[in-house]
Scaffold this active site. Structure first.
Site, PDB file in Angstrom:
ATOM      1  N   ASP A  97       7.673 -10.486  -5.823  1.00  0.00           N
ATOM      2  CA  ASP A  97       6.355 -10.072  -5.342  1.00  0.00           C
ATOM      3  C   ASP A  97       6.291 -10.146  -3.821  1.00  0.00           C
ATOM      4  O   ASP A  97       6.767 -11.101  -3.208  1.00  0.00           O
ATOM      5  CB  ASP A  97       5.273 -10.979  -5.932  1.00  0.00           C
ATOM      6  CG  ASP A  97       5.232 -10.910  -7.453  1.00  0.00           C
ATOM      7  OD1 ASP A  97       5.616  -9.873  -8.017  1.00  0.00           O
ATOM      8  OD2 ASP A  97       4.813 -11.914  -8.071  1.00  0.00           O
ATOM      9  N   HIS A 250      11.762 -11.413 -10.948  1.00  0.00           N
ATOM     10  CA  HIS A 250      11.229 -11.463 -12.318  1.00  0.00           C
ATOM     11  C   HIS A 250      11.071 -10.048 -12.864  1.00  0.00           C
ATOM     12  O   HIS A 250      11.082  -9.065 -12.118  1.00  0.00           O
ATOM     13  CB  HIS A 250       9.928 -12.258 -12.395  1.00  0.00           C
ATOM     14  CG  HIS A 250       8.840 -11.780 -11.490  1.00  0.00           C
ATOM     15  ND1 HIS A 250       8.815 -12.081 -10.140  1.00  0.00           N
ATOM     16  CD2 HIS A 250       7.735 -11.032 -11.726  1.00  0.00           C
ATOM     17  CE1 HIS A 250       7.744 -11.533  -9.596  1.00  0.00           C
ATOM     18  NE2 HIS A 250       7.073 -10.879 -10.531  1.00  0.00           N
ATOM     19  N   ARG A 265      -3.332 -13.798 -12.416  1.00  0.00           N
ATOM     20  CA  ARG A 265      -2.330 -14.190 -11.413  1.00  0.00           C
ATOM     21  C   ARG A 265      -2.984 -14.612 -10.101  1.00  0.00           C
ATOM     22  O   ARG A 265      -3.868 -13.927  -9.596  1.00  0.00           O
ATOM     23  CB  ARG A 265      -1.388 -13.019 -11.134  1.00  0.00           C
ATOM     24  CG  ARG A 265      -0.169 -13.440 -10.344  1.00  0.00           C
ATOM     25  CD  ARG A 265       0.728 -12.272 -10.043  1.00  0.00           C
ATOM     26  NE  ARG A 265       0.428 -11.762  -8.713  1.00  0.00           N
ATOM     27  CZ  ARG A 265       1.144 -10.836  -8.084  1.00  0.00           C
ATOM     28  NH1 ARG A 265       2.206 -10.316  -8.665  1.00  0.00           N
ATOM     29  NH2 ARG A 265       0.818 -10.429  -6.893  1.00  0.00           N
TER      30      ARG A 265
END
Ligand code: AKG
Ligand code: FE2
Length: 278
Positions: A97, A250, A265
């Protein structure tokens, strides 16, 4: 509190802790495990959007993702949702991310609200191990390189998500910036070298063309995703995964057609990444 490494190439289960009532010592121990194992898992947590935010804030300042839909009652929490009518899930490919930011987020804390009966696992890959598995010659070569990362082709106007128009993303016009990071970073907490390129957001090696970069990057993507470097988390309602964006990739598996999966999240700020030099 007990920290048990999970089977596979990364990850640790943290047992005997309530994320609503963390002591300072527990926060430090969890941050150490987070940096060492790349992702930590918790079971049976009871979190509201507000208390998830408060728990995440114990680990650092919050970084609100500008592209994800927000939870209605707490806009600093992002919703990661797939319902039956959505064409695909969110995060269904290897990535880390926020590598498109010049100051990438250090971690993301994902909390399971609704999970399918089968499927919907998340996989993680260990970027310390990926780097360690390379030859000394390639390690030295990579240590001199940086790479250009971007969000434009994913979240920007006309990008991957806008083409699908499924309403789960916003602020495409804010996908303007590119970022340059070392290909091998010194992990800010562990001090260990980690490979820092990823298939979703890395465009090319800095100073090289895309065509020149692709063979090397594709090789590294193959190494990163080797089964020996990965672990796989099976979600239950109330599970939490808190991953380190500097030490892992991920991949959310998109294998539950017709079912709903709803997660919340919270992303935690990181900072400038420096190059590792042996
Ligand atoms: O839903 C998941 O398991 C992960 C999705 C993802 O990539 C993210 O939330 O950053
Ligand atoms: Fe992600």
């Amino acid at each position: 509190m007990e920290i048990r490494p999970t089977n596979g190439g990364c990850g640790a289960e943290v047992a005997g802790v309530d994320l609503n009532a963390l002591s300072d010592a527990q926060v430090e121990a969890i941050l150490d495990a987070h940096a060492e194992y790349g992702v930590v898992f918790f079971r049976d947590q009871e979190l509201t959007p507000d208390t998830q935010l408060a728990a995440a804030e114990r680990f650092g300042p919050i970084n609100v993702n500008r592209f994800f839909s927000r939870v209605a009652t707490q806009p600093r929490v992002a919703e990661v949702l797939k319902e039956a009518h959505h064409p695909n899930n969110i995060g269904g490919g290897w990535h880390t991310d926020h590598s498109y930011d010049q100051l990438p987020a250090m971690g993301s804390m994902l909390y399971a609200i609704d999970v399918p009966a089968h499927g919907g696992d998340t996989m993680f890959a260990n970027m310390y191990k990926a780097y360690e598995s390379l030859s000394d010659g390639l390690k030295r070569t990579l240590e001199g390189l940086s790479a250009v990362h971007s969000s434009r082709h994913v979240f920007g106007p006309g990008g991957y998500h806008e083409q699908r128009r499924d309403g789960r993303y916003e602020n495409a016009e804010q996908a303007t910036q590119d970022a340059v990071h070392p290909v091998v970073i010194r992990h800010p907490r562990s001090g260990r070298p980690a490979l820092y390129v990823n298939r979703a957001f890395t465009l090319h090696i800095d100073g090289w063309t895309v065509e020149e970069s692709q063979p090397l990057l594709q090789y590294l993507y193959g190494v990163g995703g080797r089964p020996e470097h990965t672990c796989r988390f099976r979600w239950e309602r109330g599970s939490v995964a808190f991953w380190d964006n500097r030490a892992t990739w991920h991949y959310a598996l998109d294998d539950y057609p017709g079912e709903t999966r709803r997660m919340h999240r919270v992303t935690i700020d990181g900072g400038e990444l420096s190059a590792y030099a042996a």
